[in-house]
Design an enzyme around this catalytic site. Structure first.
Site, PDB file in Angstrom:
ATOM      1  N   LYS A  43       0.819  -1.212   0.000  1.00 53.54           N
ATOM      2  CA  LYS A  43       0.000   0.000   0.000  1.00 53.54           C
ATOM      3  C   LYS A  43       0.860   1.273   0.000  1.00 53.54           C
ATOM      4  O   LYS A  43       0.619   2.180  -0.785  1.00 53.54           O
ATOM      5  CB  LYS A  43      -0.952   0.026   1.205  1.00 53.54           C
ATOM      6  CG  LYS A  43      -1.954  -1.120   1.219  1.00 53.54           C
ATOM      7  CD  LYS A  43      -3.015  -0.922   2.296  1.00 53.54           C
ATOM      8  CE  LYS A  43      -2.474  -0.943   3.709  1.00 53.54           C
ATOM      9  NZ  LYS A  43      -1.964  -2.255   4.147  1.00 53.54           N
ATOM     10  N   ARG A  72      -9.796   0.622   8.687  1.00 49.47           N
ATOM     11  CA  ARG A  72      -9.209  -0.676   9.005  1.00 49.47           C
ATOM     12  C   ARG A  72     -10.185  -1.551   9.769  1.00 49.47           C
ATOM     13  O   ARG A  72      -9.801  -2.606  10.267  1.00 49.47           O
ATOM     14  CB  ARG A  72      -7.981  -0.452   9.867  1.00 49.47           C
ATOM     15  CG  ARG A  72      -6.677  -0.711   9.119  1.00 49.47           C
ATOM     16  CD  ARG A  72      -5.595  -0.581  10.135  1.00 49.47           C
ATOM     17  NE  ARG A  72      -4.342  -1.152   9.819  1.00 49.47           N
ATOM     18  CZ  ARG A  72      -3.346  -0.530   9.220  1.00 49.47           C
ATOM     19  NH1 ARG A  72      -3.519   0.657   8.739  1.00 49.47           N
ATOM     20  NH2 ARG A  72      -2.186  -1.114   9.096  1.00 49.47           N
ATOM     21  N   ARG A 111      11.772  -4.962   5.199  1.00 47.68           N
ATOM     22  CA  ARG A 111      11.418  -3.603   4.771  1.00 47.68           C
ATOM     23  C   ARG A 111      12.234  -2.581   5.567  1.00 47.68           C
ATOM     24  O   ARG A 111      12.518  -2.774   6.736  1.00 47.68           O
ATOM     25  CB  ARG A 111       9.930  -3.379   5.042  1.00 47.68           C
ATOM     26  CG  ARG A 111       9.489  -1.950   4.843  1.00 47.68           C
ATOM     27  CD  ARG A 111       8.019  -1.866   4.647  1.00 47.68           C
ATOM     28  NE  ARG A 111       7.273  -1.949   5.895  1.00 47.68           N
ATOM     29  CZ  ARG A 111       5.957  -1.838   5.952  1.00 47.68           C
ATOM     30  NH1 ARG A 111       5.267  -1.664   4.842  1.00 47.68           N
ATOM     31  NH2 ARG A 111       5.335  -1.916   7.101  1.00 47.68           N
ATOM     32  N   ARG A 148      10.994  -0.281  11.065  1.00 48.55           N
ATOM     33  CA  ARG A 148       9.887   0.070  11.957  1.00 48.55           C
ATOM     34  C   ARG A 148       9.816  -0.924  13.109  1.00 48.55           C
ATOM     35  O   ARG A 148      10.018  -2.113  12.912  1.00 48.55           O
ATOM     36  CB  ARG A 148       8.567   0.038  11.174  1.00 48.55           C
ATOM     37  CG  ARG A 148       8.318   1.282  10.380  1.00 48.55           C
ATOM     38  CD  ARG A 148       7.163   1.154   9.447  1.00 48.55           C
ATOM     39  NE  ARG A 148       5.970   0.516  10.026  1.00 48.55           N
ATOM     40  CZ  ARG A 148       4.814   0.387   9.381  1.00 48.55           C
ATOM     41  NH1 ARG A 148       4.692   0.845   8.145  1.00 48.55           N
ATOM     42  NH2 ARG A 148       3.788  -0.182   9.949  1.00 48.55           N
ATOM     43  N   ARG A 182       0.029  -8.406  13.651  1.00 48.18           N
ATOM     44  CA  ARG A 182      -0.653  -7.490  12.723  1.00 48.18           C
ATOM     45  C   ARG A 182      -1.519  -8.264  11.721  1.00 48.18           C
ATOM     46  O   ARG A 182      -2.599  -7.824  11.351  1.00 48.18           O
ATOM     47  CB  ARG A 182       0.380  -6.624  11.983  1.00 48.18           C
ATOM     48  CG  ARG A 182       0.996  -5.561  12.889  1.00 48.18           C
ATOM     49  CD  ARG A 182       2.248  -4.972  12.312  1.00 48.18           C
ATOM     50  NE  ARG A 182       2.034  -4.188  11.111  1.00 48.18           N
ATOM     51  CZ  ARG A 182       2.989  -3.874  10.249  1.00 48.18           C
ATOM     52  NH1 ARG A 182       4.224  -4.301  10.447  1.00 48.18           N
ATOM     53  NH2 ARG A 182       2.715  -3.148   9.199  1.00 48.18           N
TER      54      ARG A 182
HETATM   55  P1  AMP Z   1       0.559   0.939   8.809  1.00 48.68           P
HETATM   56  O1  AMP Z   1       1.690   1.865   8.602  1.00 48.68           O
HETATM   57  O2  AMP Z   1      -0.639   1.290   7.969  1.00 48.68           O
HETATM   58  O3  AMP Z   1       0.942  -0.509   8.691  1.00 48.68           O
HETATM   59  O4  AMP Z   1       0.075   1.150  10.344  1.00 48.68           O
HETATM   60  C1  AMP Z   1       0.929   0.864  11.433  1.00 48.68           C
HETATM   61  C2  AMP Z   1       0.135   0.739  12.722  1.00 48.68           C
HETATM   62  O5  AMP Z   1      -0.550   1.969  12.994  1.00 48.68           O
HETATM   63  C3  AMP Z   1      -0.971  -0.318  12.711  1.00 48.68           C
HETATM   64  O6  AMP Z   1      -0.484  -1.613  13.008  1.00 48.68           O
HETATM   65  C4  AMP Z   1      -1.907   0.216  13.796  1.00 48.68           C
HETATM   66  O7  AMP Z   1      -1.408  -0.034  15.102  1.00 48.68           O
HETATM   67  C5  AMP Z   1      -1.838   1.718  13.567  1.00 48.68           C
HETATM   68  N1  AMP Z   1      -2.870   2.154  12.581  1.00 48.68           N
HETATM   69  C6  AMP Z   1      -2.680   2.627  11.313  1.00 48.68           C
HETATM   70  N2  AMP Z   1      -3.840   2.920  10.717  1.00 48.68           N
HETATM   71  C7  AMP Z   1      -4.806   2.621  11.629  1.00 48.68           C
HETATM   72  C8  AMP Z   1      -6.223   2.676  11.628  1.00 48.68           C
HETATM   73  N3  AMP Z   1      -6.915   3.097  10.543  1.00 48.68           N
HETATM   74  N4  AMP Z   1      -6.890   2.294  12.750  1.00 48.68           N
HETATM   75  C9  AMP Z   1      -6.231   1.870  13.852  1.00 48.68           C
HETATM   76  N5  AMP Z   1      -4.911   1.768  13.916  1.00 48.68           N
HETATM   77  C10 AMP Z   1      -4.183   2.142  12.834  1.00 48.68           C
END
Ligand code: AMP
Length: 210
Positions: free
Chosen positions: A15, A88, A122, A155, A166
């Site tokens: 993404k 999400r 990554r 990260r 996750r």
């Molecule tokens: P990402 O970078 O999109 O993989 O997001 C990293 C982390 O941020 C996720 O594992 C969640 O803990 C939090 N996060 C990101 N987007 C959301 C969302 N829409 N709702 C809740 N938690 C989020």
């Protein structure tokens, strides 16, 4: 391009990488909740302090925090929008509907075992959030971002233990969104396997069709 898109797909499905390219070609305004939350954590804001524990555990940050964040960012935005990492959960999707009409949901379809490798290898830029992969998309100079010269890092939620958590969160909370958007008639599933350029081409074709 004026389209309002959400990008769906499990962690590591591409993404973030594909979003960067779509923004370059189509000029969308990108809003990534993951990037915004990581920035809040880095800056030590109250939001960041509250979100960090959930993120490091591979869990979703509570809806009220994330929905507030996205609502604020969407205010006054004109033209095409690309949401990366939001919604999400079904609850988030329903709340989003109250202030934002989703015209297309692009779902990246990827094999989960491949994703473990993608995520644990990554590397992300501390400064501009660009993403690289040690094998599939390596930076020209190890440890340095090609785009802005920033430092690359892993990260804290890209370790194997958190990655598995996750995925569990994704399967339970986020995967049902595919059906939700299918029923609304806006879902476009795209094969997310293969080289980054090929996946991008598939997504860009779908976006151009509108
Ligand atoms: P990402 O970078 O999109 O993989 O997001 C990293 C982390 O941020 C996720 O594992 C969640 O803990 C939090 N996060 C990101 N987007 C959301 C969302 N829409 N709702 C809740 N938690 C989020």
């Amino acid at each position: 391009m004026d389209l309002r898109i959400v990008l769906l797909g499990p962690p590591g499905s591409g993404k973030g990488t594909q979003t960067e390219r779509l923004v370059e070609e189509f000029g969308f305004t990108k809003i990534s909740t993951g990037d915004l939350l990581r920035e809040a954590v880095r800056n030590g804001t109250p939001l960041g302090k509250e979100a960090k524990g959930y993120m490091d555990a591979g869990k979703l940050v509570p809806d009220d925090l994330v929905v507030g964040l996205i609502k604020e960012k969407l205010e006054g935005v004109k033209g095409g929008v690309l949401l990366d990492g939001f919604p999400r959960s079904l609850e988030q999707a329903k709340k989003l509907e109250e202030f934002f009409h989703v015209e297309m949901a692009v779902d990246l379809d990827v094999d989960q075992e491949v994703l473990i490798k993608r995520l644990t290898e990554r590397r992300s830029c501390r400064k501009c959030n660009a993403v690289f992969h040690l094998e599939f998309n390596p930076p020209k100079v190890p440890g340095i971002c090609d785009k802005c010269g920033g430092e690359l890092y892993q990260r804290s939620d890209d370790t194997e233990k958190v990655v598995r958590e996750r995925f569990a969160t994704y399967t339970e909370r986020t995967a049902p969104l595919t059906e939700y958007y299918r029923q609304k008639g806006v879902l476009r599933s795209v094969d997310g396997m293969g080289p980054i350029d090929e996946v991008y081409k598939r997504i860009a074709d779908v976006v151009r069709e509108g």
